[in-house]
Design a protein around this motif. Structure first.
Motif, short mmCIF file in Angstrom:
data_model
loop_
_atom_site.label_atom_id
_atom_site.label_comp_id
_atom_site.label_asym_id
_atom_site.label_seq_id
_atom_site.Cartn_x
_atom_site.Cartn_y
_atom_site.Cartn_z
N TYR A 1 0.82 -1.21 0.00
CA TYR A 1 0.00 0.00 0.00
C TYR A 1 0.85 1.26 0.00
O TYR A 1 2.03 1.25 0.36
CB TYR A 1 -0.95 0.00 1.20
N TYR B 1 0.66 5.37 1.30
CA TYR B 1 -0.04 6.22 2.25
C TYR B 1 0.72 7.52 2.45
O TYR B 1 1.93 7.59 2.19
CB TYR B 1 -0.24 5.50 3.59
N VAL C 1 -9.66 6.78 1.80
CA VAL C 1 -9.15 5.52 1.27
C VAL C 1 -9.45 5.46 -0.22
O VAL C 1 -10.57 5.81 -0.65
CB VAL C 1 -9.79 4.33 2.00
N SER D 1 -2.21 1.00 -6.87
CA SER D 1 -2.33 2.24 -6.11
C SER D 1 -1.47 3.36 -6.69
O SER D 1 -1.68 4.53 -6.38
CB SER D 1 -1.95 2.00 -4.64
N SER E 1 -5.16 12.47 5.73
CA SER E 1 -4.38 11.24 5.75
C SER E 1 -4.99 10.33 4.69
O SER E 1 -6.21 10.18 4.63
CB SER E 1 -4.45 10.57 7.12
N TRP F 1 -4.82 6.63 2.19
CA TRP F 1 -4.38 5.24 2.12
C TRP F 1 -4.85 4.63 0.81
O TRP F 1 -6.00 4.79 0.43
CB TRP F 1 -4.97 4.43 3.29
N MET G 1 -4.55 -1.01 9.98
CA MET G 1 -4.10 0.38 9.88
C MET G 1 -4.78 1.28 10.91
O MET G 1 -4.48 2.48 10.99
CB MET G 1 -4.37 0.93 8.48
#
Length: 283
Positions: free
Chosen positions: A19, A21, A36, A45, A61, A63, A97
């Motif tokens: 992932y 982030y 997300v 991603s 934030s 992800w 997470m």
């Protein structure tokens, strides 16, 4: 301070999820609810990297996991049986997470196959989803699903000894635009995920997206009253011809048009991000 995308792995019970982030810089005012991002097939991603930076600069934030069978995530040992399988894997990742816990919520943005997963996720776990954005939603009748599945369910770039699958992939990605570096990026992603693409399609085109979309209730007020749903699609997206169903099925959805064809999160990153911000920040 410049935003830096971090990459890492998380161990699920069935394999490692890769992932990306970003946590906003310390001098950036923080948004309370994270975002997300679920990618389409057969990319990863990496498809969201421009958007991840933009959101982090705004204080979110963010992800973005790679689906099993895509990017740097593991390959499933057996063929996934349904979209719920992918959701269960992602949910294990979200729990790891710290995104899923009592009193916590997140915004979920899904594109194409990722939109199918985001929609179903919002139906299964409404208490954890603050809002859902479906970019290029494949909402269609069963006959239309079967017709599109028949067109897409072909291993056109299965590895071959003569390497012809490489050129086949290059030609397939021509619709990604004139950015040569981006086309190269997408070719590599599609070559890696030649099998994962077929696996997710066999699930997505057997999902009752139509009924799931009608069933989303993030407000607890019932269908048509709570909203918290946004959709977007480009006119040159392969799914544009079915986009009219969104407004025909619900009247509580923010419906917008973006640019960039099948690759809007990259090719129209600023516009897509801005429209999404305007939506979630007014909730």
């Amino acid at each position: 301070m410049a935003v830096s995308i971090k990459k890492a792995y998380f161990d699920t019970l069935s394999g490692q999820i890769h992932y990306r982030y970003v946590i906003p810089a310390t001098d950036t005012p923080k948004k309370e609810i994270p975002c997300v991002f679920l990618h389409m097939s057969a990319t990863s991603s990496q498809h969201y990297e421009k958007m991840l930076v933009l959101y982090a600069e705004r204080g979110y934030s963010v992800w973005a996991p790679d689906m099993p069978g895509f990017g740097n995530s593991y390959d499933p040992e057996t063929k996934p049986e349904s979209t719920r399988w992918y959701i269960d894997v992602f949910w294990e990742f979200f729990e790891g997470m710290g995104l899923v816990a009592p009193g916590k919520k997140f915004h979920v943005f899904g594109h194409h196959s990722g939109a199918a997963l985001a929609c179903e996720m919002a139906v299964i776990y409404p208490e954890y989803i603050e809002s859902v954005c479906l970019a290029g939603p494949a909402i269609m009748t069963r006959d239309q699903q079967l017709n599109m599945f028949a067109k897409l369910n072909k291993p056109f770039n299965e590895p071959k000894v003569d390497g012809s699958h490489l050129l086949a992939t290059w030609n397939f990605i021509k619709s990604s635009g004139e950015d040569l570096a981006y086309r190269h990026q997408e070719v590599l992603a599609h070559i890696r995920a030649w099998k994962g693409r077929l696996e997710i399609y066999s699930c997505v085109f057997n999902q009752y997206f139509w009924g799931l979309f009608e069933s989303i209730d993030l407000s607890g007020m019932g269908k048509g009253k709570g909203g918290r749903i946004m959709t977007m699609c480009a006119r040159d997206d392969v799914l544009w011809d079915y986009y009219h169903y969104v407004g025909e099925l619900r009247n509580d959805v923010k419906i917008v048009e973006c640019q960039g064809g099948n690759y809007s999160p990259w090719r129209d990153a600023h516009n897509v991000s801005k429209m999404h911000w305007n939506f979630i920040e007014e909730l």
